[in-house]
Design a protein around this motif. Structure first.
Motif, PDB file in Angstrom:
ATOM      1  N   GLN A   8       0.846  -1.203   0.000  1.00 37.65           N
ATOM      2  CA  GLN A   8       0.000   0.000   0.000  1.00 37.65           C
ATOM      3  C   GLN A   8       0.880   1.250   0.000  1.00 37.65           C
ATOM      4  OE1 GLN A   8      -2.510   0.344   3.450  1.00 37.65           O
ATOM      5  NE2 GLN A   8      -3.490   2.233   2.755  1.00 37.65           N
ATOM      6  N   GLU A   9       0.640   2.132  -0.943  1.00 38.52           N
ATOM      7  CA  GLU A   9       1.377   3.389  -0.995  1.00 38.52           C
ATOM      8  C   GLU A   9       0.610   4.462  -0.236  1.00 38.52           C
ATOM      9  OE1 GLU A   9       2.397   4.578  -4.908  1.00 38.52           O
ATOM     10  OE2 GLU A   9       3.440   2.704  -5.404  1.00 38.52           O
ATOM     11  N   VAL A  10       1.301   5.109   0.685  1.00 40.62           N
ATOM     12  CA  VAL A  10       0.683   6.160   1.495  1.00 40.62           C
ATOM     13  C   VAL A  10       1.519   7.424   1.346  1.00 40.62           C
ATOM     14  CG1 VAL A  10       0.045   6.887   3.825  1.00 40.62           C
ATOM     15  CG2 VAL A  10      -0.263   4.503   3.146  1.00 40.62           C
ATOM     16  N   THR A  11       0.921   8.450   0.816  1.00 40.09           N
ATOM     17  CA  THR A  11       1.625   9.721   0.683  1.00 40.09           C
ATOM     18  C   THR A  11       1.726  10.391   2.048  1.00 40.09           C
ATOM     19  OG1 THR A  11      -0.387  11.008   0.292  1.00 40.09           O
ATOM     20  CG2 THR A  11       0.677   9.982  -1.629  1.00 40.09           C
ATOM     21  N   GLU A  12       2.577  11.394   2.133  1.00 40.52           N
ATOM     22  CA  GLU A  12       2.692  12.142   3.381  1.00 40.52           C
ATOM     23  C   GLU A  12       1.356  12.760   3.787  1.00 40.52           C
ATOM     24  OE1 GLU A  12       5.573  15.321   3.893  1.00 40.52           O
ATOM     25  OE2 GLU A  12       7.059  13.830   4.466  1.00 40.52           O
ATOM     26  N   GLU A  13       0.655  13.304   2.820  1.00 33.52           N
ATOM     27  CA  GLU A  13      -0.644  13.909   3.111  1.00 33.52           C
ATOM     28  C   GLU A  13      -1.622  12.869   3.657  1.00 33.52           C
ATOM     29  OE1 GLU A  13      -4.244  16.370   0.803  1.00 33.52           O
ATOM     30  OE2 GLU A  13      -2.482  15.644  -0.287  1.00 33.52           O
ATOM     31  N   GLN A  14      -1.639  11.702   3.064  1.00 31.28           N
ATOM     32  CA  GLN A  14      -2.532  10.636   3.532  1.00 31.28           C
ATOM     33  C   GLN A  14      -2.133  10.161   4.925  1.00 31.28           C
ATOM     34  OE1 GLN A  14      -1.881   7.994   0.205  1.00 31.28           O
ATOM     35  NE2 GLN A  14      -3.872   8.485  -0.711  1.00 31.28           N
ATOM     36  N   TYR A  15      -0.820  10.098   5.181  1.00 27.62           N
ATOM     37  CA  TYR A  15      -0.345   9.695   6.514  1.00 27.62           C
ATOM     38  C   TYR A  15      -0.889  10.631   7.584  1.00 27.62           C
ATOM     39  CZ  TYR A  15       2.785   9.353  10.525  1.00 27.62           C
ATOM     40  OH  TYR A  15       3.281   9.256  11.809  1.00 27.62           O
ATOM     41  N   TYR A  16      -0.770  11.941   7.367  1.00 25.00           N
ATOM     42  CA  TYR A  16      -1.220  12.890   8.388  1.00 25.00           C
ATOM     43  C   TYR A  16      -2.751  12.908   8.500  1.00 25.00           C
ATOM     44  CZ  TYR A  16       3.523  14.467   9.047  1.00 25.00           C
ATOM     45  OH  TYR A  16       4.871  14.503   9.347  1.00 25.00           O
ATOM     46  N   GLN A  17      -3.452  12.662   7.406  1.00 26.39           N
ATOM     47  CA  GLN A  17      -4.904  12.547   7.486  1.00 26.39           C
ATOM     48  C   GLN A  17      -5.302  11.360   8.360  1.00 26.39           C
ATOM     49  OE1 GLN A  17      -6.075  12.239   3.364  1.00 26.39           O
ATOM     50  NE2 GLN A  17      -6.231  14.469   3.081  1.00 26.39           N
ATOM     51  N   LYS A  18      -4.635  10.229   8.167  1.00 24.24           N
ATOM     52  CA  LYS A  18      -4.900   9.039   8.980  1.00 24.24           C
ATOM     53  C   LYS A  18      -4.556   9.311  10.445  1.00 24.24           C
ATOM     54  CE  LYS A  18      -4.180   5.110   5.792  1.00 24.24           C
ATOM     55  NZ  LYS A  18      -5.150   4.157   6.349  1.00 24.24           N
TER      56      LYS A  18
END
Length: 432
Positions: free
Chosen positions: A50-60
């Motif tokens: 699973q690829e998680v961008t920095e933006e997605q990481y902080y949203q999670k």
């Protein structure tokens, strides 16, 4: 067959850094656990590949932190999420430290009047590791008692012999709840805490257990259980679908919880895990000891949840305290996992039927005859034809339920006497 990839467990301390970790998921997944100092706040998975961008990481991260921060006193419209996304540790600390001031001690006593009971059988490596960790805590228990349950060798006794301050008791009768009752009788202090031999405990575990019982309404507690490794498919399945982790916010289980759920049977199995639980020793004089027809060597499991049920039915409170933390080593092999789940469901069935015998209004039969058939039919259809992941244990679960009905019918007449069994009379409790 698709290769199973492990999960790397990372503990991220937000008071130290808000930078996103390296999230390469090409060879493994990630299980991220987030802390504010000594308080665990949340977790989430990142799947292998699973690829998680920095933006997605902080949203999670913001999404999983929110329930805990609201519990600890943050206002819904507070700016903490912006501080997290902007990685502003200084400003976030100024916001967070007052929230946790009452929950993070500046100093703790060297020792507290708590008896720790470890029930074990032929698991020398795990027992040695567990005792060593208990003796290195920031706050120590007043005593450690090892109950060697029907051992087939002397390995546990040999381990305990290396620790002069640890009490060894051999219990020749097989059964986890028999061992627990022996531990209650052997304990010399007013709080009795149980841990499995395959757990490691957090440095502040004893302190947090003791703090829980400063509320006189509380007669039992459970705590947070975090996986110590997720290397195998069996461990992943257990953590995702059968986890001992009950979340990161306190829950008080009391009479209102009990009566609210009588219609379909109070779900006491959701309250915690026997791998991390504690009791006032005096409560056993009021509600009886663990029911010895349950758990290992007998029905399979659920002696712990049946005890919580009995405590609630007598009008006493149970507190889930997520700051009392242990780390559990899940079973690594699929075969052992299936045996474990079979035992869980067998014990669940026996315990639920015994609980309904105690309080007929607790309508557990509604679960068995209405909810569970629909539940397993849905899972069976959904899993067809490959039955992977969650569905790998379906057959073991259904067999366990059927076996539980038969076990209950054969043994229910023995249960009442065992539940009313009392601790040894006249035993003097130490207070310091």
């Amino acid at each position: 067959m698709k290769e199973h990839l492990p999960y790397k467990i990372s503990h991220l301390y937000l008071h130290e850094s808000l930078a996103s970790p390296t999230l390469d998921s090409s060879t493994h997944g990630h299980y991220l656990v987030f802390w504010w100092r000594s308080v665990a706040l949340a977790h989430f998975f990142i799947e292998p590949g699973q690829e998680v961008t920095e933006e997605q990481y902080y949203q999670k991260l913001v999404a999983v932190l929110e329930p805990s921060l609201l519990f600890y006193g943050a206002k819904p419209a507070a700016n903490w999420a912006r501080f997290v996304v902007e990685r502003d540790v200084t400003t976030l600390s100024a916001f967070m430290n007052p929230l946790f001031e009452a929950f993070i001690p500046s100093s703790v006593p060297a020792k507290l009047p708590v008896s720790v009971v470890i029930c074990t059988r032929n698991r020398a490596r795990q027992l040695d590791q567990c005792i060593r960790m208990l003796q290195q805590l920031t706050c120590l228990p007043a005593e450690i008692v090892v109950i060697d349950n029907a051992p087939s060798d002397a390995s546990s006794c040999e381990v305990v012999a290396r620790f002069p301050d640890v009490t060894y008791v051999k219990e020749p009768r097989a059964g986890l709840d028999i061992a627990r009752n022996t531990g209650v009788a052997a304990a010399n202090y007013p709080i009795v805490a149980f841990v499995d031999d395959d757990v490691l405990v957090d440095p502040l575990w004893i302190y947090q257990v003791y703090q829980t019982f400063q509320n006189p309404e509380i007669n039992a507690m459970t705590g947070l259980v975090i996986a110590s490794e997720l290397e195998t498919e069996a461990q992943e399945i257990f953590e995702k679908h059968w986890s001992f982790n009950r979340g990161y916010t306190d829950v008080l289980y009391d009479t209102s919880f009990f009566t609210k759920h009588l219609f379909h049977g109070p779900p006491v199995w959701e309250m915690g895990a026997g791998a991390n639980m504690a009791f006032r020793k005096s409560v056993f004089e009021k509600v009886g000891l663990f029911d010895e027809i349950l758990d290992a060597g007998a029905a399979g499991c659920n002696g712990d949840s049946e005890m919580w049920y009995r405590i609630l039915s007598h009008g006493f409170g149970v507190h889930y305290n997520p700051r009392a933390i242990v780390y559990h080593e899940h079973r690594r092999e699929l075969g052992n996992l299936k045996k474990q789940i079979y035992a869980y469901m067998r014990g669940f069935t026996v315990a639920a039927l015994l609980q309904q015998d105690q309080v007929p209004k607790a309508n557990y039969k509604r679960r068995f005859y209405k909810y569970l058939p629909k539940h397993y039919l849905r899972l069976t259809i959904r899993g067809f034809p490959r039955y992977r992941s969650r569905n790998l244990t379906l057959w073991a679960e259904m067999k366990g339920i059927v076996a539980g009905f038969f076990y209950y019918r054969r043994n229910k007449q023995f249960s009442t006497a065992l539940r009313h069994k009392q601790p040894e009379p006249g035993r003097l409790l130490k207070t310091a």
